[in-house]
Design an enzyme around this catalytic site. Sequence first.
Site, PDB file in Angstrom:
ATOM      1  N   GLN A  73      48.828  24.804  14.518  1.00  0.00           N
ATOM      2  CA  GLN A  73      48.844  24.564  13.085  1.00  0.00           C
ATOM      3  C   GLN A  73      47.415  24.467  12.561  1.00  0.00           C
ATOM      4  OE1 GLN A  73      52.117  22.293  11.554  1.00  0.00           O
ATOM      5  NE2 GLN A  73      53.026  22.055  13.578  1.00  0.00           N
ATOM      6  N   CYS A 190      46.397  19.654  13.313  1.00  0.00           N
ATOM      7  CA  CYS A 190      47.373  20.212  14.260  1.00  0.00           C
ATOM      8  C   CYS A 190      48.801  19.807  13.912  1.00  0.00           C
ATOM      9  CB  CYS A 190      47.021  19.827  15.692  1.00  0.00           C
ATOM     10  SG  CYS A 190      45.352  20.348  16.155  1.00  0.00           S
TER      11      CYS A 190
END
Length: 226
Positions: A73, A190
């Site tokens: 991410q 993340c």
Amino acid sequence: MSTGIEATWLGAADYAATYGAMKQFTLERLPETPDALWICEHAPVFTQGIAGRQDHILNPGAIPVVQTDRGGQVTFHGPGQVVAYPLIDLRRAGYFVKEYVYRIEESVLRTLAHFGVTGHRVAGAPGIYVRLDDPFSHAALTGPLPAGDPFRGLGKIAALGIKVSRHATYHGVALNVAMDLEPFSRINPCGYAGLQTVDLSTIGVQTTWEEAARVLSQKLGTYLAP
């Protein structure tokens, strides 16, 4: 132990241009193309992985956001962070993606150990973490992590995100050395809300970007060997 990896020091490198160059290198590589290791740092930029959600980018402000094809991410890159991009033919190296990730993480752990710091893995959350209360403790993480708060007492010091195309890797790992950490508060790093991010300077290690880059480059060369 030698990998035949040729390390290239890019210095301060534009993220978008470097991303494009990695993709091109991977697209054009042949079975005999030597592996490479690019070492650099980037101007402030948020990068979003293929699993990334827009709502994890809380307040980017003037910092650009670049969508990428790596796993994971959102994360942040900026000056004072060593970014390493191993461009490896895994089929030739003789190991699979899971072991590749393990070897990158091991390289970071050994880099931290060089500076007297004990790093930790957290299951299901790629990257390397340190104990906020005692980053120099050699004690292992024990017991189940707190439900709903798996990073209690931990700070993230290195982020990992990779892509494998036709057995060839690109993207890589970022180690925080001495940087402005404020932009991490503008995202859920993340994908984890409230995850604290640290760097070597924050935990009391005074070193240069060049020295940290040299050690990480050396460790990657060793631990990515076939």
